[in-house]
Design a protein around this motif. Structure first.
Motif, PDB file in Angstrom:
ATOM      1  N   VAL A  27       5.588   3.886   1.374  1.00  0.00           N
ATOM      2  CA  VAL A  27       5.502   4.661   2.851  1.00  0.00           C
ATOM      3  C   VAL A  27       6.491   5.835   3.067  1.00  0.00           C
ATOM      4  O   VAL A  27       6.076   6.731   3.311  1.00  0.00           O
ATOM      5  CB  VAL A  27       5.566   3.428   4.301  1.00  0.00           C
ATOM      6  CG1 VAL A  27       5.310   4.712   4.920  1.00  0.00           C
ATOM      7  CG2 VAL A  27       4.449   2.575   4.128  1.00  0.00           C
ATOM      8  N   VAL A  28       7.818   5.727   2.552  1.00  0.00           N
ATOM      9  CA  VAL A  28       8.681   5.767   3.127  1.00  0.00           C
ATOM     10  C   VAL A  28       8.941   7.545   2.035  1.00  0.00           C
ATOM     11  O   VAL A  28       8.504   9.324   2.547  1.00  0.00           O
ATOM     12  CB  VAL A  28       9.968   5.995   2.758  1.00  0.00           C
ATOM     13  CG1 VAL A  28      11.480   6.812   2.698  1.00  0.00           C
ATOM     14  CG2 VAL A  28      10.330   4.991   3.650  1.00  0.00           C
ATOM     15  N   VAL A  29       7.936   7.333   0.307  1.00  0.00           N
ATOM     16  CA  VAL A  29       7.766   7.973  -0.149  1.00  0.00           C
ATOM     17  C   VAL A  29       6.408   9.452  -0.150  1.00  0.00           C
ATOM     18  O   VAL A  29       6.454  10.333  -0.393  1.00  0.00           O
ATOM     19  CB  VAL A  29       7.577   7.501  -1.908  1.00  0.00           C
ATOM     20  CG1 VAL A  29       6.858   8.371  -2.760  1.00  0.00           C
ATOM     21  CG2 VAL A  29       9.139   7.111  -2.489  1.00  0.00           C
ATOM     22  N   THR A  30       5.594   9.034   0.031  1.00  0.00           N
ATOM     23  CA  THR A  30       3.937   8.829   0.933  1.00  0.00           C
ATOM     24  C   THR A  30       4.589   9.591   1.546  1.00  0.00           C
ATOM     25  O   THR A  30       3.834  11.236   1.744  1.00  0.00           O
ATOM     26  CB  THR A  30       3.476   7.886   0.835  1.00  0.00           C
ATOM     27  OG1 THR A  30       3.403   6.929   0.460  1.00  0.00           O
ATOM     28  CG2 THR A  30       2.435   8.710   1.273  1.00  0.00           C
ATOM     29  N   LEU A  31       5.664   9.597   2.530  1.00  0.00           N
ATOM     30  CA  LEU A  31       5.659  10.311   3.952  1.00  0.00           C
ATOM     31  C   LEU A  31       6.909  11.405   3.887  1.00  0.00           C
ATOM     32  O   LEU A  31       6.361  13.215   3.614  1.00  0.00           O
ATOM     33  CB  LEU A  31       6.124   9.951   4.398  1.00  0.00           C
ATOM     34  CG  LEU A  31       5.498   8.919   5.906  1.00  0.00           C
ATOM     35  CD1 LEU A  31       6.515   7.929   6.452  1.00  0.00           C
ATOM     36  CD2 LEU A  31       4.203   9.469   6.713  1.00  0.00           C
ATOM     37  N   GLY A  32       7.151  11.663   2.216  1.00  0.00           N
ATOM     38  CA  GLY A  32       8.121  12.126   2.487  1.00  0.00           C
ATOM     39  C   GLY A  32       7.045  13.643   0.889  1.00  0.00           C
ATOM     40  O   GLY A  32       7.736  14.539   1.997  1.00  0.00           O
ATOM     41  N   VAL A  33       5.979  13.039   0.567  1.00  0.00           N
ATOM     42  CA  VAL A  33       5.663  13.913  -0.255  1.00  0.00           C
ATOM     43  C   VAL A  33       5.000  14.595   0.435  1.00  0.00           C
ATOM     44  O   VAL A  33       4.216  15.874   0.780  1.00  0.00           O
ATOM     45  CB  VAL A  33       4.248  12.989  -1.402  1.00  0.00           C
ATOM     46  CG1 VAL A  33       3.551  14.609  -1.986  1.00  0.00           C
ATOM     47  CG2 VAL A  33       5.487  12.363  -2.119  1.00  0.00           C
ATOM     48  N   VAL A  34       3.930  13.741   1.872  1.00  0.00           N
ATOM     49  CA  VAL A  34       3.194  14.626   2.893  1.00  0.00           C
ATOM     50  C   VAL A  34       4.562  16.180   3.995  1.00  0.00           C
ATOM     51  O   VAL A  34       3.640  17.204   3.818  1.00  0.00           O
ATOM     52  CB  VAL A  34       2.309  13.536   3.794  1.00  0.00           C
ATOM     53  CG1 VAL A  34       1.920  14.274   4.556  1.00  0.00           C
ATOM     54  CG2 VAL A  34       1.737  12.321   3.209  1.00  0.00           C
ATOM     55  N   LEU A  35       4.857  15.365   3.897  1.00  0.00           N
ATOM     56  CA  LEU A  35       6.016  16.850   5.031  1.00  0.00           C
ATOM     57  C   LEU A  35       6.313  17.301   3.878  1.00  0.00           C
ATOM     58  O   LEU A  35       6.352  18.432   3.992  1.00  0.00           O
ATOM     59  CB  LEU A  35       7.057  15.942   5.028  1.00  0.00           C
ATOM     60  CG  LEU A  35       8.647  16.648   5.843  1.00  0.00           C
ATOM     61  CD1 LEU A  35       7.629  17.161   7.151  1.00  0.00           C
ATOM     62  CD2 LEU A  35       9.648  16.314   6.015  1.00  0.00           C
TER      63      LEU A  35
END
Length: 265
Positions: A27-35
């Motif tokens: 989830v953290v990695v996905t949010l980072g990529v989206v950001l």
């Protein structure tokens, strides 16, 4: 002999923790990529789109004006044609005073009030290497987010007595006014319309004021927040406004100029 005991419950608990940790990391990695994608979209893609669109609009306006000039030249080829063409376009011979001051001829004035969100002029600032369309209104979707500079409604049009007031993004969506703080007194700011070319000279800068400081775009511009900045006499003013500091919209940076010359097209 002892029989080894396998603690299945402890293993299952550790497995659940491991899965939770792994899912949390995903989830953290996905949010980072989206950001990162959102930042790239705002800081790169919107700038690219807006700049390309603004450049195309500038070229379109130039072609339109050149075409009108050619049509008028063809019409003026016959006897008396030059006078009739000038009359149709509202171009008189008294557009300038001869000493660089604004004239009173009709040629120096826009033909009519521009339509809402319509690009009708081109702003050029040589020091900043800037050349962008000017559109009527300051809405984000209709004007500013296209990379255009917007004309504040109810302020003067170029060349008229009063305050020709403009706004532009400092960051994202073409960011035409990103380096507005680099302007210095005496720098040229040129506004082209179908009728004339107006040259203003930068006169004063208000480094920071509140976003609601409406005095900066009045006919006689004067800050209501910092009254030491502004003017007291009517004149042909130009006002350029943008957000400050960069990447925020808390305050406004204001640059004022005065009309120096008018050249009919």
């Amino acid at each position: 002999m002892r029989v080894p005991v396998v603690h299945q419950q402890g293993r299952r608990r550790r497995a659940r923790y491991a899965r939770l940790l792994w899912n949390g990391a995903e989830v953290v990695v996905t949010l980072g990529v989206v950001l990162l994608l959102l930042v790239a979209h705002q800081l790169w893609w919107t700038n690219r789109q807006a700049r390309e669109g603004a450049e195309r609009k500038v070229h379109a306006l130039e072609r339109e004006w050149e075409g009108e000039g050619e049509d008028e030249g063809d019409t003026g080829a016959g006897a008396g044609g030059g006078a009739s063409a000038a009359a149709r376009s509202g171009r008189g011979s008294d557009s300038g005073s001869g000493d660089g001051r604004p004239g009173t001829g009709s040629r120096a004035q826009p033909r009519s009030q521009p339509r809402w969100d319509q690009a009708y002029a081109v702003l050029t600032i040589p020091r900043l290497g800037l050349r962008v369309p000017v559109a009527e209104g300051v809405s984000k979707s209709g004007v500013l987010n296209k990379g255009y500079v917007g004309h504040y409604p109810d302020t003067a049009q170029p060349g008229r007595v009063g305050n020709f007031a403009l706004a532009g993004h400092r960051n994202t969506h073409g960011e035409p006014f990103r380096y507005l703080d680099r302007l210095r007194r005496g720098d040229r700011v040129v506004v082209e319309t179908r009728a004339a070319v107006y040259t203003y000279a930068v006169d004063r800068t208000l480094p920071r004021t509140s976003a609601g400081d409406g005095g900066t775009i009045r006919a006689i511009p004067r800050s209501t927040v910092r009254p030491a900045y502004g003017y007291t006499e009517p004149a042909h003013y130009l006002t350029l406004t943008t957000c400050t500091p960069q990447y925020t919209s808390k305050y406004r940076l204001v640059v004022w100029g005065k009309l120096r010359s008018v050249r009919p097209r």
